[in-house]
Enzyme design. Structure first.
Site, PDB file in Angstrom:
ATOM      1  N   GLU A  37     -12.978   3.161   5.584  1.00 15.15           N
ATOM      2  CA  GLU A  37     -12.185   3.284   6.811  1.00 15.15           C
ATOM      3  C   GLU A  37     -10.700   3.546   6.540  1.00 15.15           C
ATOM      4  OE1 GLU A  37     -13.411   3.706   9.912  1.00 15.15           O
ATOM      5  OE2 GLU A  37     -15.253   3.784   8.749  1.00 15.15           O
ATOM      6  N   HIS A  39      -9.646   5.712   4.188  1.00 14.21           N
ATOM      7  CA  HIS A  39      -9.632   7.171   4.108  1.00 14.21           C
ATOM      8  C   HIS A  39      -9.804   7.787   5.496  1.00 14.21           C
ATOM      9  CE1 HIS A  39     -11.354   6.126  -0.019  1.00 14.21           C
ATOM     10  NE2 HIS A  39     -10.288   6.826  -0.344  1.00 14.21           N
ATOM     11  N   LYS A 151      -1.290   1.982   0.631  1.00 11.52           N
ATOM     12  CA  LYS A 151      -1.895   1.036  -0.317  1.00 11.52           C
ATOM     13  C   LYS A 151      -1.497   1.369  -1.741  1.00 11.52           C
ATOM     14  CE  LYS A 151      -5.508   0.346  -2.589  1.00 11.52           C
ATOM     15  NZ  LYS A 151      -6.846   0.486  -3.123  1.00 11.52           N
TER      16      LYS A 151
HETATM   17  P1  AMP Z   1      -8.441   7.125  -3.421  1.00 12.38           P
HETATM   18  O1  AMP Z   1      -9.683   7.829  -2.983  1.00 12.38           O
HETATM   19  O2  AMP Z   1      -8.620   5.667  -3.628  1.00 12.38           O
HETATM   20  O3  AMP Z   1      -7.747   7.831  -4.547  1.00 12.38           O
HETATM   21  O4  AMP Z   1      -7.442   7.221  -2.208  1.00 12.38           O
HETATM   22  C1  AMP Z   1      -7.202   8.427  -1.539  1.00 12.38           C
HETATM   23  C2  AMP Z   1      -6.113   8.198  -0.523  1.00 12.38           C
HETATM   24  O5  AMP Z   1      -6.539   7.200   0.399  1.00 12.38           O
HETATM   25  C3  AMP Z   1      -4.807   7.709  -1.153  1.00 12.38           C
HETATM   26  O6  AMP Z   1      -3.718   8.308  -0.478  1.00 12.38           O
HETATM   27  C4  AMP Z   1      -4.871   6.224  -0.888  1.00 12.38           C
HETATM   28  O7  AMP Z   1      -3.600   5.615  -0.802  1.00 12.38           O
HETATM   29  C5  AMP Z   1      -5.553   6.201   0.472  1.00 12.38           C
HETATM   30  N1  AMP Z   1      -6.157   4.885   0.702  1.00 12.38           N
HETATM   31  C6  AMP Z   1      -7.042   4.230  -0.092  1.00 12.38           C
HETATM   32  N2  AMP Z   1      -7.316   3.017   0.427  1.00 12.38           N
HETATM   33  C7  AMP Z   1      -6.590   2.906   1.562  1.00 12.38           C
HETATM   34  C8  AMP Z   1      -6.433   1.885   2.546  1.00 12.38           C
HETATM   35  N3  AMP Z   1      -7.080   0.723   2.473  1.00 12.38           N
HETATM   36  N4  AMP Z   1      -5.594   2.115   3.575  1.00 12.38           N
HETATM   37  C9  AMP Z   1      -4.913   3.286   3.667  1.00 12.38           C
HETATM   38  N5  AMP Z   1      -5.029   4.286   2.774  1.00 12.38           N
HETATM   39  C10 AMP Z   1      -5.852   4.102   1.743  1.00 12.38           C
END
Ligand code: AMP
Length: 280
Positions: A37, A39, A151
């Site tokens: 959620e 993402h 985050k």
């Molecule tokens: P990741 O797939 O973990 O590399 O994250 C992809 C994007 O989603 C990055 O910009 C992260 O900062 C964002 N993201 C991951 N988890 C969260 C969260 N809980 N709340 C907001 N954005 C998130």
């Protein structure tokens, strides 16, 4: 309508060019997949501020260290497509590693100084991998805006700096951290947690809130705030770091006089979770 799934750089460029010809503004949401959620909120935000949303799903090998979880990182493309569809993304770009990093790639992007501390210190080369892949996705998609989550606070700061230093024609939009109802920051890695680790994990955010409350109540001594943070987190798992750094430079500070972030990384078993909060 289902978002189209493409795996070739040429196809994304073509779809983005068509969208542009129709007068659509484009947003890019870079992810490593295993969408949750958090993402979804990024995609929703992208859709709010632009007409055509490209979600990239790419477990970027260059941002993992040799002993990290690259091989076991969750890959859930079918579910990612469902979430992307629900959030009305227009295109999902899920390339193979060789499409993005052919063996004869030699160029990387390094944002110096901002990776001295926090995750940059514990994960050498991580942000070089992140900055390089994000710049590549921006160059491939050529969006007006790219959306990231708060985050990953250090990541956001580094990408903003890269965009500024390299005159990249894109706006960076940041979405607040999306949390479970008990406060745990959503993360693709939360699925690694055992039931008892999952029960313990919300204490990470509680520790950050406690420190923010103390800062709001007038505590400005960083050493004292950091030692509270350390002590609370040590009850949860092995603390990788628990630091309070300047909001802009990401350098350690002694007194809380300017906006700062409290940023933490904690191992629960072998799962490393990060979180942060702005102070005061
Ligand atoms: P990741 O797939 O973990 O590399 O994250 C992809 C994007 O989603 C990055 O910009 C992260 O900062 C964002 N993201 C991951 N988890 C969260 C969260 N809980 N709340 C907001 N954005 C998130």
């Amino acid at each position: 309508m289902d978002p189209a799934l493409v795996t070739a750089i040429g196809d994304v460029r073509e779809q983005a060019a068509l969208a542009r010809q129709r007068g659509h503004s484009i947003a890019c949401v870079p992810t490593m997949g295993a969408l949750h959620e958090g993402h979804a909120m990024l995609i929703r935000r992208a859709k709010e501020i632009s007409d055509f949303v490209v979600v990239t799903v790419f477990v970027n090998p260059t941002q993992f260290g040799p002993n990290e979880d690259f091989l076991k990182y969750p890959r859930t493309l079918a579910a990612d497509l469902k979430i992307s569809q629900r959030e009305e993304a227009d295109l999902v770009f899920a390339p193979a590693a060789e499409e993005i990093f052919p063996p004869d790639s030699y160029t990387t992007v390094e944002v110096a100084k901002l990776d001295d501390h926090l995750c940059g210190a514990s994960r050498p080369g991580h942000f070089r991998g992140v900055a390089t892949v994000v710049l590549k996705f921006i160059n491939i998609v050529q969006p007006e805006v790219a959306v990231f989550g708060a985050k990953d606070g250090q990541q956001v700061r580094i990408i903003r700096q890269m965009v500024r230093d390299l005159n990249v024609p894109v706006k960076i939009d940041v979405v607040p951290t999306v949390r479970e109802t008990d406060g745990l920051a959503m993360s693709s890695r939360n699925r690694y947690l055992t039931p008892s680790e999952r029960t313990a994990a919300p204490a990470i955010f509680r520790a950050l809130l406690e420190v923010r409350d103390r800062a709001n109540a007038g505590e400005t001594d960083i050493a004292r705030l950091e030692s509270t943070l350390q002590a609370r987190l040590a009850e949860v798992g092995r603390v990788d770091y628990a630091r309070i750094v300047d909001d802009v430079t990401l350098q350690p500070v002694v007194k809380l006089e300017k906006p700062a972030i409290a940023a933490v990384a904690v191992y629960l078993g072998s799962t490393r979770l990060i979180d942060n909060i702005t102070l005061p």
